[in-house]
Design an enzyme around this catalytic site. Structure first.
Site, PDB file in Angstrom:
ATOM      1  N   ASP A 297       0.867  -1.172   0.000  1.00 21.01           N
ATOM      2  CA  ASP A 297       0.000   0.000   0.000  1.00 21.01           C
ATOM      3  C   ASP A 297       0.908   1.227   0.000  1.00 21.01           C
ATOM      4  OD1 ASP A 297      -2.134   1.648  -0.126  1.00 21.01           O
ATOM      5  OD2 ASP A 297      -3.225   0.795   1.553  1.00 21.01           O
TER       6      ASP A 297
HETATM    7  C1  BGC Z   1      -5.001   3.259  -0.053  1.00 25.11           C
HETATM    8  C2  BGC Z   1      -5.122   2.234  -1.154  1.00 25.11           C
HETATM    9  C3  BGC Z   1      -5.013   2.913  -2.488  1.00 25.11           C
HETATM   10  C4  BGC Z   1      -3.666   3.603  -2.550  1.00 25.11           C
HETATM   11  C5  BGC Z   1      -3.384   4.238  -3.879  1.00 25.11           C
HETATM   12  C6  BGC Z   1      -3.775   4.136  -0.222  1.00 25.11           C
HETATM   13  O1  BGC Z   1      -3.794   5.205   0.639  1.00 25.11           O
HETATM   14  O2  BGC Z   1      -4.994   2.619   1.199  1.00 25.11           O
HETATM   15  O3  BGC Z   1      -6.325   1.535  -1.029  1.00 25.11           O
HETATM   16  O4  BGC Z   1      -5.179   1.998  -3.515  1.00 25.11           O
HETATM   17  O5  BGC Z   1      -3.634   4.598  -1.549  1.00 25.11           O
HETATM   18  O6  BGC Z   1      -4.177   5.320  -4.107  1.00 25.11           O
END
Ligand code: BGC
Length: 763
Positions: A297
């Site tokens: 993530d």
């Molecule tokens: C989120 C993810 C997301 C990623 C990219 C993160 O803050 O937890 O679910 O896909 O950002 O935007």
């Protein structure tokens, strides 16, 4: 020299692509792993260690950030890295032209010309916005959910996107957690079915089609169980909960051939998910044999430092790769540290090769080696974005997502003629809030407001008053902004009250703004934000005919409303077609059919509250006032509205619940469902079981089947369910799936609190 190598690579790939067709034919249903092995091996042989690590590096695009914004100055470094083949993927880049420009650098300026894979959070639509995922889940309509993902894939693919960071399949029981809006609710059975529908919708039957994109099951794992509902917080859960509740939708996504996984920000039992060997290597890539790749993530590799698990970025990179994180989203840990870790012998190069192989395979499957620009046609983009059929489908699922919570004395549907209807609440006149959170490519102000929807019915006099502010309607909001949710301004009260006094019916549109739920939107209070509750009670004093149209991204505690108001309609945030869908339901042109995918509590103190709880040794079954029972002294144990609840403008009766044992340990359950009302309607027939005695205590009820039916007035249908070992078994505390003989209760009905039951013995 550069050119020669690149040409060499492409000739090699072309040769291999012809063998690939053969391999695919030969192996029929074989995994794609076999199909692209030769090509991938050949590329890996040509790559330097740095280029391999580059494939494992993902950078955000040079505008929209969806996490803590990178320090300024980074952009130039990123461009340099891109040109040197040190970037394998980008996120937050969109638009055929923009994607093409970056892809061109990767393909034409790097030594090997390996195409980038472009990821984006296509969570509930791209430009045409569907209901938030929690709302779609309330439809229980797997075909409609699949269609919604399919359209989102086609629309985003036309804009250069190859890969979505969806579906979020985190089960959650905690309405305080803002991200429940992005999931399928609290139940692992429903959640698994929806996970499969969404994966299939995004990926289709042929990933190389320019209309399909790779999906991503996230966030592995237990991100939906943050302590106290606070975003990014630690999850402390036992093996049974992990295996029986958290894992099933991830496993289902793997079985549906999801191409990627994303790990999670949280600690799980004190080990960061991102550095968790058990989760990624043992369960996912081991037991489940997942052959796609795992992206971290946003910054989660680096976040292992503040977690107190990694000493520094280098240590974090080591822990992440060893645990099975294949791609680094925005930690810069792999690109700066991994090659050195390999050179000094701390990390084996074979781990890097395995990660690169997984990433390249998905790029092959997407057809990016075949034509890296296949998703970048500006003409196609123009024709596909906002297609009429996307809007028709978005309206269809928006109507199906609405849940009728209460309808005393049939106040709904509204009469179509001669009524004076007051519409009250800032959210009624808002064209941005209904889009909900996680709308990155959608335009502010592009939703049909409730007011606009209702005004299309010309037979009534519709008047509007704001009453109480929630957020600035239609303004330039971005999801990185935090909204002030505790507005105290009551200057709009008197106009709203005046209007309500002289109206026949009041439609009050209250709840949360679309940006008051979602990532980083945890709340300690799940009442109506600001002064909306006060407004509601003031209006009620002058007119009791109130239809509360709730709009929100999580269950809210609306106990006063449930006790006092005649009608409540849960409309979540329904996307672009919001107002049209709500108007059709309020006027009865669509008979509501949605069912809650999450329990609604009476107050925040009951949270986490869920239907599939286990009995304590002192269950509070009949005698409420007994002291030494598992209960609250100031509140009921029961929820305000249970999981699976949802009314219709007609009524249904359930009779003749029969159970027959079939060979092969199968159990057949039949029930007769009759439409006992005056209009045609849809019902989600739900089947629950209870394994009464087991070596690991089982919940009082577990959903194990459902079917949506449509019945004309007086019509009866016999519905049949088959329970197999898959439904009757469970995971032990060692993660083994077993089926135990003994007595089972079976419940069938239109909600999880159904009382119609029967039982059987499993030999
Ligand atoms: C989120 C993810 C997301 C990623 C990219 C993160 O803050 O937890 O679910 O896909 O950002 O935007």
């Amino acid at each position: 020299m550069k050119k020669i190598i690149k040409i060499h690579l492409y000739i090699l790939i072309l040769v291999c692509l012809s063998c690939q067709t053969e391999t695919k034919k030969d192996t029929n249903n074989s995994t794609n792993q076999k199909s692209f092995k030769t090509e991938i091996d050949s590329i890996i042989n040509l790559m330097t260690l740095e280029e391999k690590v580059g494939q494992m590096n993902q950078y955000t695009g040079f505008w929209d950030a969806t996490g803590p914004t990178p320090e300024s100055g980074n952009q130039a470094v990123k461009y340099e890295h891109l040109k040197k083949g040190l970037v394998g993927s980008m996120l937050n880049v969109r638009g055929a032209k923009q994607v093409k420009a970056l892809q061109k650098i990767a393909v034409e300026e790097t030594r090997l010309g390996i195409p980038l894979i472009f990821g984006f959070d296509v969570i509930h639509g791209f430009k045409t916005i569907s209901p938030i995922p929690l709302a779609e889940s309330a439809s229980w309509d797997l075909e409609a959910i699949k269609k919604s993902a399919q359209n989102a894939a086609e629309e985003s693919a036309a804009s250069g996107i190859n890969w979505t960071f969806a579906p979020m399949v985190d089960i959650s029981r905690d309405a305080r957690w803002g991200r429940v809006m992005e999931g399928a609710g609290e139940d692992p059975y429903l959640g698994s079915k929806i996970a499969i529908a969404r994966v299939r919708g995004f990926q289709g039957d042929d990933l190389s089609s320019p209309k399909t994109i790779a999906a991503c099951a996230k966030h592995f794992a237990a991100y939906g169980f943050p302590n106290a509902g606070r975003e990014y917080n630690t999850a402390d859960i036992g093996t049974s909960t992990l295996y029986n509740l958290v894992f099933p939708p991830f496993k289902a996504a793997t079985d549906a051939d999801v191409k990627t996984f994303m790990n999670a920000f949280n600690l799980l039992n004190d080990i960061p998910a991102t550095g968790n060997v058990f989760l990624q290597r043992e369960v996912l890539k081991g037991e489940w044999n997942f052959n796609g790749f795992m992206v971290s993530d946003w910054g989660s590799i680096g976040e292992m430092i503040p977690h107190g698990y990694a000493k520094n970025n280098k240590h974090a990179a080591e822990l992440a790769i060893k645990a099975g994180s294949d791609m680094d989203m925005e930690s810069n840990a792999y690109v700066t540290e991994l090659a050195n870790l390999v050179k000094e012998g701390t990390v084996k190069e074979s781990l890097v090769d395995d990660a690169v192989r997984r990433i390249l395979r998905v790029k092959f499957e997407l057809g990016l080696f075949d034509d890296p620009y296949k998703y970048c046609n500006e003409e196609t983009e123009k024709n596909v974005i906002g297609k009429k059929v996307f809007h028709e489908d978005a309206l269809d699922i928006a109507k199906k997502s609405i849940v009728l919570l209460k309808n005393k004395n049939n106040l709904l549907p509204l009469k179509k003629q001669g009524q004076k209807i007051a519409v009250i609440g800032a959210l009624a006149n808002d064209k941005t809030s209904p889009l909900g959170n996680w709308v990155l490519a959608g335009e502010n102000g592009s939703a049909v407001s409730v007011l606009e929807g209702l005004k299309q019915y010309k037979g009534n006099l519709i008047t509007y008053a704001e009453g109480a502010k929630v957020a600035l309607p239609n303004s330039k909001l971005h999801f990185t902004q935090e909204l002030d949710i505790n507005k105290t301004d009551k200057s709009g009260f008197s106009a709203a009250i005046k209007l309500a006094r002289r109206s026949d019916v009041v439609v009050m549109v209250l709840g949360e703004h679309g940006l008051q739920s979602g990532e980083a939107r945890s709340r300690t209070n799940i009442d109506l934000p600001g002064v909306q509750q006060e407004l509601l009670e003031e209006v009620f004093k002058v007119n009791k005919n109130i239809v509360l149209v709730l709009t929100n991204g999580r269950p809210l505690a609306i106990t006063w409303a449930a006790e006092n108001l005649p009608a409540i309609v849960e409309t979540w945030q329904l996307g672009t077609q919001n107002g049209n869908a709500i108007a059709q339901v309020l006027y009865g042109d669509y008979n509501p059919s949605g069912k809650l995918p999450m329990t609604f509590p009476r107050s925040v103190g009951q949270v986490p509250i869920f239907y599939n709880y286990k009995n304590t040794g002192r269950p509070n079954i009949k005698v409420r006032k007994e002291v030494f029972k598992s209960r609250y002294i100031d509140e009921e144990n029961t929820p305000l509205y249970p999981f699976g609840h949802g009314l219709s403008y007609t009524t249904f009766s359930y009779k003749n619940l029969n159970i027959n044992k079939a060979p092969e340990k199968e159990i057949n359950v039949t029930v007769d469902v009759t439409n006992t009302g005056k209009v045609k309607g849809k019902e989600v027939v739900q089947l629950y079981i209870q394994d009464k005695v087991a070596s690991v205590a089982r919940p009082v009820k577990e959903l194990k089947g459902f079917e949506m039916i449509e019945l004309a007035p007086k019509e009866t249908k016999t519905i049949e369910f088959t329970l197999t070992e898959k439904e009757l078994g469970f995971y032990t505390n060692k993660g083994a799936f077993i089926v135990e003989p003994g007595e089972f209760n079976v419940y069938v009905g239109g909600s999880s609190d159904t009382k119609l039951s029967s039982k059987f013995n499993l030999d």
